[in-house]
Design a protein around this motif. Structure first.
Motif, short mmCIF file in Angstrom:
data_model
loop_
_atom_site.label_atom_id
_atom_site.label_comp_id
_atom_site.label_asym_id
_atom_site.label_seq_id
_atom_site.Cartn_x
_atom_site.Cartn_y
_atom_site.Cartn_z
N LYS A 17 0.88 -1.23 -0.12
CA LYS A 17 0.06 -0.06 0.10
C LYS A 17 0.77 1.21 -0.02
O LYS A 17 0.72 2.25 -0.54
N LYS A 18 2.06 1.51 0.92
CA LYS A 18 3.12 2.46 0.90
C LYS A 18 3.44 2.61 -0.66
O LYS A 18 3.89 3.77 -1.03
N ARG A 19 3.91 1.54 -1.11
CA ARG A 19 4.46 1.62 -2.36
C ARG A 19 3.52 2.13 -3.59
O ARG A 19 4.03 2.91 -4.22
N ILE A 20 2.20 1.94 -3.58
CA ILE A 20 1.41 2.19 -4.54
C ILE A 20 1.06 3.52 -4.22
O ILE A 20 0.81 4.29 -5.51
N ASP A 21 0.91 4.07 -2.89
CA ASP A 21 0.63 5.34 -2.73
C ASP A 21 1.41 6.59 -2.65
O ASP A 21 1.30 7.85 -2.45
N LEU A 24 3.09 9.88 -8.21
CA LEU A 24 3.30 9.17 -9.48
C LEU A 24 4.80 9.37 -10.30
O LEU A 24 5.49 8.52 -10.73
N ASP A 25 5.26 10.39 -9.93
CA ASP A 25 6.66 10.77 -10.60
C ASP A 25 7.57 9.85 -9.71
O ASP A 25 8.65 9.22 -10.49
N GLU A 26 7.68 9.57 -8.44
CA GLU A 26 8.45 8.69 -7.86
C GLU A 26 8.34 7.20 -8.13
O GLU A 26 9.23 6.41 -8.33
N LEU A 27 7.09 6.92 -8.30
CA LEU A 27 6.86 5.80 -8.53
C LEU A 27 7.15 5.13 -9.95
O LEU A 27 7.84 4.18 -10.30
N MET A 28 6.76 5.91 -11.02
CA MET A 28 7.37 5.84 -12.35
C MET A 28 8.89 5.69 -12.37
O MET A 28 9.38 4.98 -13.07
N GLU A 29 9.50 6.77 -11.97
CA GLU A 29 10.88 6.83 -11.98
C GLU A 29 11.47 5.63 -11.25
O GLU A 29 12.62 4.95 -11.88
N ASP A 30 10.95 4.89 -10.18
CA ASP A 30 11.58 4.07 -9.66
C ASP A 30 11.40 2.52 -10.16
O ASP A 30 12.21 1.66 -9.92
N GLU A 31 10.10 2.36 -10.85
CA GLU A 31 9.83 0.81 -11.25
C GLU A 31 9.62 0.80 -12.66
O GLU A 31 9.36 -0.33 -13.05
N TYR A 32 9.68 1.87 -13.58
CA TYR A 32 9.45 1.64 -15.06
C TYR A 32 10.59 2.07 -15.95
O TYR A 32 11.35 3.13 -15.41
N GLN A 33 10.84 1.62 -16.97
CA GLN A 33 11.57 2.19 -18.14
C GLN A 33 11.04 3.51 -18.62
O GLN A 33 9.83 3.22 -19.08
N LEU A 34 11.36 4.58 -18.50
CA LEU A 34 10.93 5.85 -19.15
C LEU A 34 11.55 6.49 -20.36
O LEU A 34 12.97 6.44 -20.37
N ASN A 35 10.99 6.66 -21.28
CA ASN A 35 11.41 7.39 -22.49
C ASN A 35 11.21 8.79 -22.22
O ASN A 35 10.57 9.33 -21.31
N ASP A 36 11.71 9.63 -23.22
CA ASP A 36 11.80 11.02 -23.11
C ASP A 36 10.58 11.62 -23.01
O ASP A 36 10.12 12.59 -22.38
N THR A 58 2.69 0.38 -27.46
CA THR A 58 2.74 1.61 -28.11
C THR A 58 4.09 2.00 -27.70
O THR A 58 4.78 1.37 -26.75
N PRO A 59 4.77 3.11 -28.32
CA PRO A 59 6.31 3.52 -27.78
C PRO A 59 6.25 3.85 -26.08
O PRO A 59 7.30 3.61 -25.54
N ASP A 60 5.18 3.97 -25.72
CA ASP A 60 4.88 4.58 -24.04
C ASP A 60 4.51 3.06 -23.35
O ASP A 60 4.25 3.48 -22.17
N MET A 61 4.23 2.23 -24.03
CA MET A 61 3.80 0.98 -23.21
C MET A 61 4.83 0.56 -22.16
O MET A 61 6.10 0.96 -22.12
N LEU A 62 4.21 0.71 -20.69
CA LEU A 62 5.07 0.49 -19.52
C LEU A 62 5.74 -0.67 -19.73
O LEU A 62 5.04 -1.83 -19.86
N ILE A 63 6.98 -0.89 -19.29
CA ILE A 63 8.18 -1.82 -18.89
C ILE A 63 8.45 -1.96 -17.45
O ILE A 63 9.04 -1.01 -17.06
N ARG A 64 8.04 -2.85 -16.57
CA ARG A 64 8.47 -2.89 -15.20
C ARG A 64 9.82 -3.41 -15.14
O ARG A 64 10.12 -4.35 -15.90
N THR A 65 10.52 -2.58 -14.11
CA THR A 65 11.83 -3.14 -13.98
C THR A 65 12.01 -3.36 -12.64
O THR A 65 11.68 -2.98 -11.53
N GLN A 66 12.92 -4.50 -12.31
CA GLN A 66 13.34 -4.81 -10.90
C GLN A 66 14.71 -5.81 -11.01
O GLN A 66 14.81 -6.78 -11.80
N ASP A 67 15.59 -5.61 -10.13
CA ASP A 67 16.66 -6.26 -10.22
C ASP A 67 16.95 -7.24 -9.00
O ASP A 67 18.15 -7.65 -8.84
N THR A 68 16.12 -7.03 -8.01
CA THR A 68 16.15 -8.14 -6.97
C THR A 68 15.09 -8.97 -7.00
O THR A 68 13.94 -8.79 -7.13
N ILE A 69 15.08 -10.17 -6.46
CA ILE A 69 14.11 -11.20 -6.28
C ILE A 69 13.22 -10.68 -4.98
O ILE A 69 13.41 -9.85 -4.01
#
Length: 341
Positions: A17-21, A24-36, A58-69
């Protein structure tokens, strides 16, 4: 459910719940690949998070990223949306059910209690939890965590080994997902509980412990081949089908239709039409027109066939369209084109 694991689930719910809340800019920067373009919209507070209705790439299709299990309880308030991952994801229905959409809203799989779903990287999908009382466990596994030598001494090849092998290959020829009916197997449930518990309690060597439980889970799935659902998909990547698709159109340009192409490549007609537009940047009709145009030019240049014969050869009912195409592209008639070329 034992009391201690219920506490772990409550903790997971609170943390998610804390993560989701977050903003938006913090969530997007932390969890997704962002284009210009996405960054610009986010900075201008104009970015709109996608919905389940946006089920096309689309070019803006969200791609989630995470490097830890990780192993977490899916939070009910999470907005269902189509996206891709740069990791492998396992979904276990601990209680109730959930909906897994693959590639589009037309392809829905209902996962029931006790079922396990393993999804490879880069698969367009959306997860929807219909009821707040459902308990859905999501386990994220970056490919580097599959570096352990699972099955190296085995003399057989099964679906799990095949999946793991292809998951860690950077240039894999396919991606796929596996759906297991594991409701009758208490060990699977136990290993999932241990994965979540290790992740939230974080004792010493918890990541190593999670890899060990993960290995045990895969071994149990491999031993219980009978629980593999009959729906076992192995889908070639869209990019690798480009040449095959174009060659098929060339070979059948006289009579080719979207229905015929969809049937040949085992796609839903509407989905294939959209896929072609996304992957090629052109409609099916335009691609067919361009391929026919290439053949028309070749036949005009190197044969003495009449324009009427060429029209029949490429699939046009009369020669008028060829005159129009040559005029539009070269500002000359077919006979002038033949002479000049």
């Amino acid at each position: 459910m034992n009391h201690s694991f219920n506490k772990v689930l409550q903790l997971s719910d609170q943390e998610e719940k804390k993560r989701i809340d977050r903003s938006l800019d913090e969530l997007m920067e932390d969890e997704y690949q962002l284009n210009d373009n996405m960054r610009k919209l986010i900075e201008g507070q104009q970015y709109v998070f996608p919905s389940l209705n946006q089920d096309h790439a689309t070019p803006d299709m969200l791609i989630r990223t995470q490097d830890t299990i990780s192993a977490k309880k899916h939070h009910f308030s999470t907005t269902p949306y189509f996206h891709r991952h740069d990791f492998i994801e396992m979904v276990y229905v601990y209680k109730g059910l959930c909906y897994q959409y693959i590639e589009s809203q037309d392809q829905l799989m209902i996962l029931n209690e006790g079922e396990l779903f393993i999804l490879n990287q880069n698969v367009l999908h959306a997860l929807y939890q219909p009821n707040p009382e459902d308990i859905i466990i999501k386990m994220i596994i970056p490919p580097r965590y599959l570096g352990f030598e699972f099955g190296e001494r085995q003399e057989f090849q099964d679906s799990i080994l095949d999946f793991l092998t292809k998951s860690v290959m950077k240039r894999s020829l396919s991606y796929h997902y596996l759906h297991f009916r594991t409701a009758s197997n208490p060990l699977i449930r136990t290993f999932v509980e241990r994965l979540v518990t290790e992740y939230y309690q974080k004792p010493n060597y918890f990541e190593d412990a999670m890899c060990c439980y993960l290995k045990l889970l895969f071994i149990e799935l491999s031993r219980s081949n009978s629980i593999l659902n009959s729906v076992h998909f192995d889908i070639k990547t869209k990019r690798l089908q480009h040449d095959q698709l174009l060659n098929y159109v060339r070979e059948n340009m006289q009579t080719i239709t979207l229905d015929q192409l969809a049937n040949e490549f085992s796609y839903n007609k509407c989905y294939l039409s959209r896929l072609i537009s996304e992957e090629f940047g052109e409609s099916f009709q335009k691609i067919v027109r361009e391929i026919r145009m290439e053949e028309v030019e070749t036949l005009i240049r190197y044969t003495n066939l009449s324009i009427e014969q060429i029209a029949d050869r490429v699939g046009y009912k009369n020669a008028v369209i060829i005159y129009k195409m040559i005029r539009e592209k070269y500002n000359m008639t077919p006979s002038e084109f033949r002479k000049n070329r």
